[in-house]
Design a protein around this motif. Structure first.
Motif, mmCIF file in Angstrom:
data_model
loop_
_atom_site.group_PDB
_atom_site.id
_atom_site.type_symbol
_atom_site.label_atom_id
_atom_site.label_comp_id
_atom_site.label_asym_id
_atom_site.label_seq_id
_atom_site.Cartn_x
_atom_site.Cartn_y
_atom_site.Cartn_z
ATOM 1 N N UNK A 1 -11.401 -3.195 9.275
ATOM 2 C CA UNK A 1 -11.123 -2.490 8.019
ATOM 3 C C UNK A 1 -9.961 -3.179 7.322
ATOM 4 N N UNK A 2 -10.227 -3.688 6.119
ATOM 5 C CA UNK A 2 -9.237 -4.510 5.419
ATOM 6 C C UNK A 2 -8.985 -3.934 4.014
ATOM 7 N N UNK A 3 -7.704 -3.869 3.635
ATOM 8 C CA UNK A 3 -7.376 -3.549 2.240
ATOM 9 C C UNK A 3 -7.123 -4.857 1.496
ATOM 10 N N UNK A 4 -7.846 -5.074 0.411
ATOM 11 C CA UNK A 4 -7.511 -6.176 -0.498
ATOM 12 C C UNK A 4 -6.782 -5.528 -1.670
ATOM 13 N N UNK A 5 -5.480 -5.815 -1.752
ATOM 14 C CA UNK A 5 -4.627 -5.154 -2.750
ATOM 15 C C UNK A 5 -4.455 -6.070 -3.961
ATOM 16 N N UNK B 143 2.219 -1.656 -2.658
ATOM 17 C CA UNK B 143 1.917 -2.457 -1.463
ATOM 18 C C UNK B 143 2.515 -1.791 -0.221
ATOM 19 N N UNK B 144 3.709 -1.226 -0.346
ATOM 20 C CA UNK B 144 4.307 -0.515 0.797
ATOM 21 C C UNK B 144 3.395 0.620 1.257
ATOM 22 N N UNK B 145 2.792 1.307 0.287
ATOM 23 C CA UNK B 145 1.885 2.400 0.640
ATOM 24 C C UNK B 145 0.678 1.846 1.416
ATOM 25 N N UNK B 146 0.169 0.690 0.998
ATOM 26 C CA UNK B 146 -0.942 0.051 1.744
ATOM 27 C C UNK B 146 -0.487 -0.271 3.172
ATOM 28 N N UNK B 147 0.743 -0.760 3.311
ATOM 29 C CA UNK B 147 1.234 -1.151 4.641
ATOM 30 C C UNK B 147 1.431 0.082 5.532
ATOM 31 N N UNK B 148 1.778 1.221 4.920
ATOM 32 C CA UNK B 148 1.895 2.459 5.699
ATOM 33 C C UNK B 148 0.552 2.820 6.333
ATOM 34 N N UNK B 149 -0.542 2.332 5.728
ATOM 35 C CA UNK B 149 -1.878 2.689 6.229
ATOM 36 C C UNK B 149 -2.331 1.795 7.383
ATOM 37 N N UNK C 69 -0.523 -3.817 16.073
ATOM 38 C CA UNK C 69 -1.381 -4.967 15.790
ATOM 39 C C UNK C 69 -1.806 -5.123 14.338
ATOM 40 N N UNK C 70 -1.160 -4.382 13.424
ATOM 41 C CA UNK C 70 -1.525 -4.520 12.001
ATOM 42 C C UNK C 70 -1.093 -5.887 11.465
ATOM 43 N N UNK C 71 -1.850 -6.408 10.497
ATOM 44 C CA UNK C 71 -1.511 -7.724 9.910
ATOM 45 C C UNK C 71 -1.426 -7.632 8.383
ATOM 46 N N UNK C 72 -0.489 -8.423 7.843
ATOM 47 C CA UNK C 72 -0.345 -8.552 6.392
ATOM 48 C C UNK C 72 -0.318 -10.031 6.054
ATOM 49 N N UNK C 73 -1.056 -10.433 5.033
ATOM 50 C CA UNK C 73 -0.914 -11.795 4.505
ATOM 51 C C UNK C 73 -0.835 -11.723 2.994
ATOM 52 N N UNK C 74 -0.064 -12.643 2.422
ATOM 53 C CA UNK C 74 0.029 -12.747 0.959
ATOM 54 C C UNK C 74 0.393 -14.179 0.590
ATOM 55 N N UNK D 91 -6.438 4.104 10.766
ATOM 56 C CA UNK D 91 -5.561 3.036 10.284
ATOM 57 C C UNK D 91 -6.360 1.777 9.982
ATOM 58 N N UNK D 92 -5.866 0.986 9.025
ATOM 59 C CA UNK D 92 -6.565 -0.264 8.681
ATOM 60 C C UNK D 92 -6.033 -1.402 9.557
ATOM 61 N N UNK D 93 -6.870 -2.433 9.733
ATOM 62 C CA UNK D 93 -6.492 -3.568 10.590
ATOM 63 C C UNK D 93 -5.596 -4.555 9.849
ATOM 64 N N UNK D 94 -5.859 -4.730 8.550
ATOM 65 C CA UNK D 94 -5.156 -5.809 7.854
ATOM 66 C C UNK D 94 -5.089 -5.529 6.360
ATOM 67 N N UNK D 95 -4.039 -6.076 5.736
ATOM 68 C CA UNK D 95 -3.863 -5.991 4.282
ATOM 69 C C UNK D 95 -3.711 -7.409 3.744
ATOM 70 N N UNK D 96 -4.501 -7.726 2.722
ATOM 71 C CA UNK D 96 -4.367 -9.016 2.028
ATOM 72 C C UNK D 96 -3.864 -8.676 0.630
#
Ligand SMILES: NC(=O)c1ccc[n+]([C@@H]2O[C@H](COP(=O)([O-])OP(=O)(O)OC[C@H]3O[C@@H](n4cnc5c(N)ncnc54)[C@H](OP(=O)(O)O)[C@@H]3O)[C@@H](O)[C@H]2O)c1
Length: 307
Positions: A139-143, A217-223, A228-233, A204-209
């Protein structure tokens, strides 16, 4: 040749400038379409140059080859990404680039669409594959999914088998990401992001791009999952997110290269990538195109149609 130039004070003009010469490992391209990014209007001349010619990417036809070049023929239809290109940017009738940063057009795109995606496509695909290593079923959020990079990243994340919650800007942005087959979509400026993320992935989501920064974006990261959560930008997202304990964070740059472009071509073809083009301007209207990207709320990409 005619080219867009920006002087030290940021003034944009159209001028006649010399056609750049071709080095041994370079090709000259007659530009068909060039991408216009939010970064282009801030290009300035370096060293002793009087003007900068902006434009980091585009498509066109090879018109001359350096003596060492075997991979291309005159007449090949190609596209290319070259940030701060030594011999001037793509907002010109001709550009000369290192042949390693050039590839033939993907079979599924015409020159206009391929010209719009070299920078954004590489940045989107490398975010999904290299920075986040998105796997099937995640499950990925593309922000920021209604913008230039996000609209492509959403499609590449789907291609890799992820479920995608796309955060978009405005009602028209939400409509766009739905057309691009996001599994769920939310207006990240006007709706309850936290609630949308909970509904999308209760565990919870696995990753945020991320292609936009700040509080949303902070709200996305709270999710993200607690472990093991990952963020890339990509570098350039402002304000750059702060590191969080327990979140693997990767800032990266889109990078051109023979292998990188070959992988992009395969992904574009496999995804049957759709390339949203918000507006196409002629070379002579570059100043209007720069104003347009400066204003924001571009759905997809603005391009200069040079031929
Ligand atoms: N380092 C690299 O290699 C590299 C390469 C390419 C791009 N970049 C960077 O990557 C970023 C994205 O580039 P881009 O060309 O895709 O820019 P873009 O087209 O402006 O995309 C950003 C998108 O995020 C949207 N957005 C802003 N706040 C949002 C929110 N709260 N919820 C949902 N969406 C939101 C924006 O909408 P509005 O415009 O309506 O606000 C816009 O559509 C930029 O910072 C750029 O500098 C870096």
């Amino acid at each position: 040749m005619r080219a867009v130039t920006i002087d030290r004070r940021g003034r944009v003009s159209i001028r006649e400038v010399p056609v750049p010469s071709v080095g041994r490992r370079e090709v000259r391209i007659a530009v068909d379409t060039a991408g216009v990014g939010s970064w282009d209007p801030s290009m300035r001349p370096e060293g002793r140059e009087r003007f900068a010619v902006p434009g980091t990417d585009g498509s066109g036809v090879v018109v001359e080859l350096g003596s060492r070049i075997r991979r291309f023929r005159v007449g090949d239809r190609v596209y290319s990404y070259s940030y701060q290109n030594r011999k001037g940017g793509f907002h010109a009738e001709f550009v000369v680039v290192d042949a390693k940063k050039v590839a033939r057009l993907p079979r599924t795109l015409d020159a206009k669409r391929a010209g719009a995606i070299a920078t954004t496509g590489l940045t989107a695909l490398q975010g999904v594959d290299d920075a986040l290593r998105v796997r099937k079923g995640e499950n990925v959020i593309v922000h920021g999914a209604s913008g230039g990079v996000g609209s492509l990243a959403l499609q590449f994340a789907k291609l890799r088998g992820a479920r995608v919650l796309a955060t978009a800007s405005g009602r028209d942005g939400v409509a766009l990401v739905k057309r691009l087959k996001a599994d769920a979509a939310v207006d990240g400026k006007r709706s309850d992001l936290a609630e949308a993320a909970r509904r999308f992935a209760p565990e919870g989501v696995d990753a945020v791009l991320a292609f936009a920064g700040g509080k949303p974006l902070s709200v996305c990261l709270d999710a993200l999952k607690k472990r093991g959560g990952r963020l890339a930008y990509p570098n350039g997202v402002e304000p750059a997110p702060r590191k969080r304990r327990g979140v693997k964070t990767t800032a990266y740059d889109g990078t051109p290269g023979v292998e990188e472009l070959a992988r992009l071509n395969r992904a574009v073809e496999a995804a049957k990538l759709k390339v949203p083009i918000a507006k196409s301007h002629p070379l002579g209207s570059a100043a209007a195109a720069y104003k347009r990207v400066g204003k924001g709320h571009v759905l997809g990409k603005v391009v200069l149609k040079i031929r």
